[in-house]
Enzyme design. Structure first.
Site, PDB file in Angstrom:
ATOM      1  N   ARG A 244      31.062  47.371  36.833  1.00 20.71           N
ATOM      2  CA  ARG A 244      32.126  48.045  37.561  1.00 20.71           C
ATOM      3  C   ARG A 244      32.073  47.590  39.009  1.00 20.71           C
ATOM      4  O   ARG A 244      30.981  47.501  39.594  1.00 20.71           O
ATOM      5  CB  ARG A 244      31.963  49.565  37.496  1.00 20.71           C
ATOM      6  CG  ARG A 244      32.364  50.168  36.160  1.00 20.71           C
ATOM      7  CD  ARG A 244      33.872  50.056  35.911  1.00 20.71           C
ATOM      8  NE  ARG A 244      34.270  50.634  34.658  1.00 20.71           N
ATOM      9  CZ  ARG A 244      34.438  49.977  33.505  1.00 20.71           C
ATOM     10  NH1 ARG A 244      34.234  48.671  33.454  1.00 20.71           N
ATOM     11  NH2 ARG A 244      34.824  50.605  32.420  1.00 20.71           N
ATOM     12  N   GLU A 273      39.884  47.381  42.526  1.00 18.59           N
ATOM     13  CA  GLU A 273      40.705  46.611  41.606  1.00 18.59           C
ATOM     14  C   GLU A 273      42.162  47.072  41.594  1.00 18.59           C
ATOM     15  O   GLU A 273      42.388  48.291  41.575  1.00 18.59           O
ATOM     16  CB  GLU A 273      40.128  46.825  40.189  1.00 18.59           C
ATOM     17  CG  GLU A 273      39.767  45.549  39.498  1.00 18.59           C
ATOM     18  CD  GLU A 273      38.909  45.813  38.270  1.00 18.59           C
ATOM     19  OE1 GLU A 273      37.680  45.823  38.401  1.00 18.59           O
ATOM     20  OE2 GLU A 273      39.487  46.018  37.207  1.00 18.59           O
ATOM     21  N   HIS A 291      38.836  40.925  35.257  1.00 15.53           N
ATOM     22  CA  HIS A 291      38.346  41.985  34.366  1.00 15.53           C
ATOM     23  C   HIS A 291      38.675  41.665  32.907  1.00 15.53           C
ATOM     24  O   HIS A 291      39.447  42.374  32.256  1.00 15.53           O
ATOM     25  CB  HIS A 291      38.933  43.350  34.777  1.00 15.53           C
ATOM     26  CG  HIS A 291      38.107  44.506  34.295  1.00 15.53           C
ATOM     27  ND1 HIS A 291      38.015  45.705  34.964  1.00 15.53           N
ATOM     28  CD2 HIS A 291      37.329  44.646  33.187  1.00 15.53           C
ATOM     29  CE1 HIS A 291      37.231  46.533  34.296  1.00 15.53           C
ATOM     30  NE2 HIS A 291      36.805  45.911  33.215  1.00 15.53           N
TER      31      HIS A 291
HETATM   32  C1  GLV Z   1      36.008  47.574  30.248  1.00 19.18           C
HETATM   33  O1  GLV Z   1      35.675  47.416  31.373  1.00 19.18           O
HETATM   34  C2  GLV Z   1      35.589  48.677  29.430  1.00 19.18           C
HETATM   35  O2  GLV Z   1      34.958  49.614  29.948  1.00 19.18           O
HETATM   36  O3  GLV Z   1      35.887  48.652  28.231  1.00 19.18           O
END
Ligand code: GLV
Length: 331
Positions: A244, A273, A291
């Protein structure tokens, strides 16, 4: 909006929408929802379950006013939801664990190799017509074999990354719950017993050639990697973050990369983000992905299936197959 079983804030990949539509009525927000739209929709009493994305923020104020029974998050992470507030309001939350472990570990290794071997720079070099033949000192990078990979965290994705790194001939170390620690038994180590080293967070920071983040985002891990940590890392070290964004102080990272206090960074997630810290995109010693840790066709399909199955169970008032806060049902 008319009353429906499922409010879907962003269309799910196949088979998600199909499963939801076969099980009940669906309201679909084709282009996502603003926070106000989401809060109003949750408070309207018109929807039983929200099928949500990481960018949908469910804070305590929204949840206290919500007349929904469940939130099915299309992700394994759920830091976009105040779980305590959801439980207090008897709102069950579901996630999609397990299916994206290998895909995300692949991305961690991809970033490690891409930064180490200057893959993005090299690709741009070829496309720009600058490749005029083999040269002894063209785009020299760093090795991964023989180097130490430090894993911040030792959950599913960290272990899958360890497995890959061992196959590359790396030394693998881990700190299970940084910045603190906790005992890890031989049983818990399982296949990794004798193959990986348990280190304290300060030792991991100072020892790692590659430091890879695999922690959930919470009050203990926000800015886990800050200016002090970046300073304590080797100047040759490379930071990888597929966890994260807010786990890393991104402005401090830009400063450290500029100053050469670490050698590079590979990021799939960002502190704010989709915005990037000022200067990050201009740094050549970074590889930046949008991501995409879980972004393969089969993984996203399986996530969509689990997300839909969670939502369908919640709409029936049942415990979902992948609950985050099962206690909410009894609350
Ligand atoms: C992606 O970041 C998730 O948490 O699935």
């Amino acid at each position: 909006m008319t009353a429906t079983d499922f409010l879907v804030t962003t269309p799910l990949p196949d088979p998600g929408m199909r499963l939801l539509e076969a099980a009940g009525t669906v309201t679909l927000a084709e282009n996502g929802m603003t926070h106000t739209e989401l809060a109003d929709a949750c408070a309207s009493g018109n929807h039983r379950v929200v099928v949500a994305q990481l960018r949908d923020e469910f804070d305590a104020t929204l949840l206290d006013g919500a007349k929904i029974t469940g939130i099915s998050n299309f992700a394994v992470g759920y830091n976009n939801i105040d779980i305590a507030a959801a439980t207090a309001n008897s709102i069950v939350v579901g996630n999609t664990p397990g299916v994206l472990t290998d895909a995300t570990a692949d991305i961690a290794v991809l970033l490690m190799l891409a930064v180490a071997r200057r893959c993005v720079e090299a690709d741009a070099f070829v496309r720009a017509g600058k490749f005029h033949g083999w040269e002894p000192e063209l785009l020299l990078g760093h090795d991964v074999s023989g180097k130490t990979l430090g894993l911040a965290g030792f959950g599913r994705i960290a272990r899958a990354t360890a497995r890959r790194a061992l196959a590359f001939g790396m030394t693998v170390a881990f700190c299970p719950r940084p910045p603190g620690d906790r005992p890890v038994s031989e049983d818990e180590l399982g296949e990794f017993a004798g193959k990986v080293r348990h280190m304290s967070w300060p030792e991991l920071i100072e020892t790692s050639d590659y430091l890879s983040m695999h922690v959930p985002l919470n009050d203990q891990t926000r800015h886990l990697v800050d200016a002090g940590v970046l300073n304590a890392m080797k100047p040759s070290a490379i930071l990888i973050n597929t966890a994260r964004g807010p786990v890393v102080d991104e402005r401090a990272l830009v400063a450290a990369l500029r100053a050469g206090s670490i050698a590079g960074a590979g990021l799939d997630v960002y502190e704010d983000e989709p915005r990037l810290a000022e200067g990050l995109a201009e740094l050549p010693n970074t590889v930046l992905l949008p991501h995409v840790g879980s972004a393969t066709v089969p993984v996203r399909a399986e996530m969509a299936r689990r997300c839909a199955e969670n939502a369908i169970a919640m709409a029936r008032g049942e415990l979902p197959p992948y609950p985050v806060n099962p206690e909410a049902l009894a609350h």
